[in-house]
Structure formats: structure tokens, C-alpha cells
Motif scaffolding. Structure first.
Motif, PDB file in Angstrom:
ATOM      1  N   PRO A 122       0.780  -1.225   0.000  1.00 27.73           N
ATOM      2  CA  PRO A 122       0.000   0.000   0.000  1.00 27.73           C
ATOM      3  C   PRO A 122       0.825   1.295   0.000  1.00 27.73           C
ATOM      4  N   ARG A 123       2.113   1.232  -0.260  1.00 29.25           N
ATOM      5  CA  ARG A 123       2.947   2.445  -0.172  1.00 29.25           C
ATOM      6  C   ARG A 123       2.508   3.500  -1.178  1.00 29.25           C
ATOM      7  N   PHE A 124       2.641   4.763  -0.792  1.00 31.25           N
ATOM      8  CA  PHE A 124       2.227   5.879  -1.633  1.00 31.25           C
ATOM      9  C   PHE A 124       3.404   6.681  -2.175  1.00 31.25           C
ATOM     10  N   ASP A 125       4.620   6.231  -1.933  1.00 28.98           N
ATOM     11  CA  ASP A 125       5.782   6.932  -2.467  1.00 28.98           C
ATOM     12  C   ASP A 125       6.259   6.237  -3.734  1.00 28.98           C
ATOM     13  N   LYS A 126       7.163   6.867  -4.443  1.00 30.20           N
ATOM     14  CA  LYS A 126       7.859   6.255  -5.575  1.00 30.20           C
ATOM     15  C   LYS A 126       9.276   6.787  -5.552  1.00 30.20           C
ATOM     16  N   VAL A 127      10.193   6.029  -6.117  1.00 23.51           N
ATOM     17  CA  VAL A 127      11.583   6.462  -6.232  1.00 23.51           C
ATOM     18  C   VAL A 127      11.771   7.012  -7.638  1.00 23.51           C
ATOM     19  N   VAL A 128      12.369   8.188  -7.729  1.00 15.56           N
ATOM     20  CA  VAL A 128      12.646   8.814  -9.019  1.00 15.56           C
ATOM     21  C   VAL A 128      14.154   8.889  -9.186  1.00 15.56           C
ATOM     22  N   LYS A 129      14.627   8.474 -10.368  1.00  9.61           N
ATOM     23  CA  LYS A 129      16.053   8.554 -10.692  1.00  9.61           C
ATOM     24  C   LYS A 129      16.198   9.275 -12.020  1.00  9.61           C
ATOM     25  N   LEU A 130      16.958  10.367 -12.020  1.00 11.46           N
ATOM     26  CA  LEU A 130      17.249  11.112 -13.241  1.00 11.46           C
ATOM     27  C   LEU A 130      18.682  10.801 -13.648  1.00 11.46           C
ATOM     28  N   PHE A 131      18.913  10.698 -14.958  1.00 11.94           N
ATOM     29  CA  PHE A 131      20.233  10.342 -15.469  1.00 11.94           C
ATOM     30  C   PHE A 131      20.736  11.393 -16.451  1.00 11.94           C
TER      31      PHE A 131
ATOM     32  N   THR B 175      18.521  11.288  -7.325  1.00 10.10           N
ATOM     33  CA  THR B 175      17.683  10.196  -6.847  1.00 10.10           C
ATOM     34  C   THR B 175      16.960  10.669  -5.597  1.00 10.10           C
ATOM     35  N   GLY B 176      15.695  10.322  -5.512  1.00 13.37           N
ATOM     36  CA  GLY B 176      14.895  10.729  -4.363  1.00 13.37           C
ATOM     37  C   GLY B 176      13.524  10.083  -4.412  1.00 13.37           C
ATOM     38  N   LYS B 177      12.725  10.369  -3.391  1.00 15.20           N
ATOM     39  CA  LYS B 177      11.370   9.822  -3.305  1.00 15.20           C
ATOM     40  C   LYS B 177      10.361  10.944  -3.461  1.00 15.20           C
ATOM     41  N   LEU B 178       9.237  10.612  -4.100  1.00 17.49           N
ATOM     42  CA  LEU B 178       8.123  11.541  -4.238  1.00 17.49           C
ATOM     43  C   LEU B 178       6.852  10.866  -3.745  1.00 17.49           C
ATOM     44  N   VAL B 179       5.935  11.672  -3.222  1.00 20.64           N
ATOM     45  CA  VAL B 179       4.578  11.225  -2.937  1.00 20.64           C
ATOM     46  C   VAL B 179       3.674  12.024  -3.864  1.00 20.64           C
ATOM     47  N   GLY B 180       2.736  11.336  -4.506  1.00 24.53           N
ATOM     48  CA  GLY B 180       1.942  12.003  -5.530  1.00 24.53           C
ATOM     49  C   GLY B 180       2.859  12.350  -6.689  1.00 24.53           C
TER      50      GLY B 180
ATOM     51  N   THR C  50      -4.853  -0.355   1.733  1.00 23.39           N
ATOM     52  CA  THR C  50      -4.784  -1.159   0.510  1.00 23.39           C
ATOM     53  C   THR C  50      -3.915  -0.518  -0.572  1.00 23.39           C
ATOM     54  N   GLY C  51      -3.681   0.791  -0.476  1.00 21.87           N
ATOM     55  CA  GLY C  51      -2.944   1.501  -1.514  1.00 21.87           C
ATOM     56  C   GLY C  51      -3.837   2.008  -2.633  1.00 21.87           C
ATOM     57  N   GLU C  52      -5.135   1.801  -2.523  1.00 21.55           N
ATOM     58  CA  GLU C  52      -6.053   2.286  -3.554  1.00 21.55           C
ATOM     59  C   GLU C  52      -5.933   3.806  -3.684  1.00 21.55           C
ATOM     60  N   GLY C  53      -5.854   4.269  -4.940  1.00 25.45           N
ATOM     61  CA  GLY C  53      -5.756   5.705  -5.200  1.00 25.45           C
ATOM     62  C   GLY C  53      -4.333   6.217  -5.330  1.00 25.45           C
ATOM     63  N   ARG C  54      -3.345   5.346  -5.175  1.00 31.85           N
ATOM     64  CA  ARG C  54      -1.950   5.774  -5.289  1.00 31.85           C
ATOM     65  C   ARG C  54      -1.533   5.853  -6.754  1.00 31.85           C
ATOM     66  N   GLU C  55      -0.424   6.530  -7.019  1.00 32.83           N
ATOM     67  CA  GLU C  55       0.126   6.543  -8.373  1.00 32.83           C
ATOM     68  C   GLU C  55       0.610   5.146  -8.697  1.00 32.83           C
ATOM     69  N   ASP C  56       0.320   4.688  -9.910  1.00 36.38           N
ATOM     70  CA  ASP C  56       0.705   3.334 -10.278  1.00 36.38           C
ATOM     71  C   ASP C  56       0.903   3.269 -11.789  1.00 36.38           C
ATOM     72  N   VAL C  57       1.540   2.216 -12.238  1.00 32.22           N
ATOM     73  CA  VAL C  57       1.781   1.996 -13.660  1.00 32.22           C
ATOM     74  C   VAL C  57       1.300   0.589 -14.012  1.00 32.22           C
ATOM     75  N   THR C  58       0.706   0.452 -15.210  1.00 30.31           N
ATOM     76  CA  THR C  58       0.306  -0.855 -15.717  1.00 30.31           C
ATOM     77  C   THR C  58       1.359  -1.300 -16.724  1.00 30.31           C
ATOM     78  N   ILE C  59       1.955  -2.460 -16.479  1.00 31.89           N
ATOM     79  CA  ILE C  59       2.970  -2.996 -17.374  1.00 31.89           C
ATOM     80  C   ILE C  59       2.388  -4.222 -18.072  1.00 31.89           C
ATOM     81  N   LEU C  60       2.362  -4.167 -19.407  1.00 31.62           N
ATOM     82  CA  LEU C  60       1.831  -5.282 -20.191  1.00 31.62           C
ATOM     83  C   LEU C  60       2.890  -6.375 -20.348  1.00 31.62           C
ATOM     84  N   GLU C  61       2.478  -7.557 -20.807  1.00 30.69           N
ATOM     85  CA  GLU C  61       3.394  -8.706 -20.920  1.00 30.69           C
ATOM     86  C   GLU C  61       4.599  -8.421 -21.800  1.00 30.69           C
TER      87      GLU C  61
END
Length: 191
Positions: A45-54, A63-68, A117-128
């Protein structure tokens, strides 16, 4: 130190490639002349994400963490083009008496997210095939100051449906959590 994965991305036919590693979803963007980035989404259910710029040379720039979408939390680390750390920022010093947990609890109490549950958080759908089908970001949080000098949290929530979304904006006093402003509007896309 981590570097950009040129081998994996050069062999991808997608601009954004998604992989799953240890339960984390990672959206990797192809390198351009200005650089590239990864967004790494932990399991719910975490609401953070790790962002890495190159940098274009593949070395880490940030590198850092964001919420929203926009709110940095924890420690942000900045690097020079050779990969040496040039700055560390404690992003949690910006919180007044009304902390991140209080902000998320407020958003949950308004019915937009579920912290268990983590519902409503930022998320990504990855296809096969590794394509990132959609990245859903439902809220953003940022710091603002009124013309009277009152510091507040600016929160925008987007509840989406097929051809429209409801946008709700809140201003919360940074120290007390008092709702200073609340507004909702429906935005309809025309075909």
C-alpha cells in the motif's frame, strides 16, 4: 553507483519500458539528449515512488522519493556528471506540525485513497511485452504561501472516468491542517 541501462533500453522498441523486479514496477524512459529517468513504484500500500534522473552519459543526476506527482520526501541526492555526490537535501524539514502522514490521512478521510490497501496511489500498468500501458497519478501535493504569508499545502485530486474527471482542490494550513479552501469541478473532454 547505479547507471542507466543502455543495453536494455537500446533493445526496446518502446519509449517507456516497464519491468517488474522484486515486486516493484519500474518505468524506464529512453535516453534523449537531455537525459532519461526511471520511476520505481513499490508494492501497495505504499504511496511513495523512487525517481532517478540520469545524465546523457548514463550517470545518475538525482535520486529521491516523491509522494503524488511532485512532493519530495526523505533524502534527495544530487550528483555531478561524473557520478560524485554534490548535494544531499533532507526534504522532510519542510513539514510543519501537519506532517505527511497527516496529509495522507486527510486525503483518505475525504474518500480519495485507502492507506491500508494503496487504492488511489500513483501506479503503472505494465503489459506482458514490457510496454507501460498507463501511468495513473490521482493526486499532487505541493507547498504554497498565501499573499498574507500563510504557508499551506496545495492538494489537487483527480478522479477519472472514461471522458471526464472530477478535479478537487484543497488548501490545508501547513501547521494546523485547517482547510483554508476547497473547490470541486467536473472537466469533460470533447471528442
Amino acid at each position: 553507483m547505479e547507471t542507466y541501462n543502455f543495453e536494455l533500453m537500446n533493445n526496446s522498441k518502446y519509449i517507456i519500458l516497464g519491468i517488474v523486479r522484486n515486486g516493484w514496477k519500474i518505468a524506464m524512459v529512453k535516453m534523449s539528449e537531455s537525459g532519461a529517468y526511471y520511476n520505481e513504484y513499490p508494492p501497495a500500500p505504499r504511496f511513495d515512488k523512487v525517481v532517478k534522473l540520469f545524465y546523457p552519459n548514463g550517470n545518475l543526476k538525482y535520486t529521491g522519493k516523491l509522494v503524488g506527482e511532485h512532493l519530495p520526501i526523505g533524502e534527495s541526492i544530487y550528483y555531478d556528471e561524473e557520478g560524485k555526490i554534490i548535494n544531499r537535501v533532507d526534504e522532510d524539514t519542510k513539514f510543519g506540525k501537519f506532517k505527511l502522514d497527516d496529509i495522507l490521512k486527510f486525503i483518505e478521510n475525504e474518500g480519495w485513497i485507502n492507506l491500508e490497501t494503496g487504492e488511489g496511489r500513483e501506479d503503472v500498468t505494465i503489459l506482458e511485452d514490457g510496454r507501460c500501458d498507463k501511468i495513473i497519478s490521482r493526486f499532487s501535493i505541493s507547498e504554497r504561501v498565501t499573499t498574507d504569508g500563510i504557508a499551506y499545502w496545495f492538494i489537487v485530486i483527480r478522479a477519472m472516468s472514461y471522458n471526464n474527471f472530477m478535479k478537487t482542490t484543497y488548501h490545508l494550513d501547513k501547521n494546523s491542517g485547517e482547510v483554508l479552501y476547497r473547490h470541486s469541478e467536473k472537466v469533460v473532454y470533447k471528442k
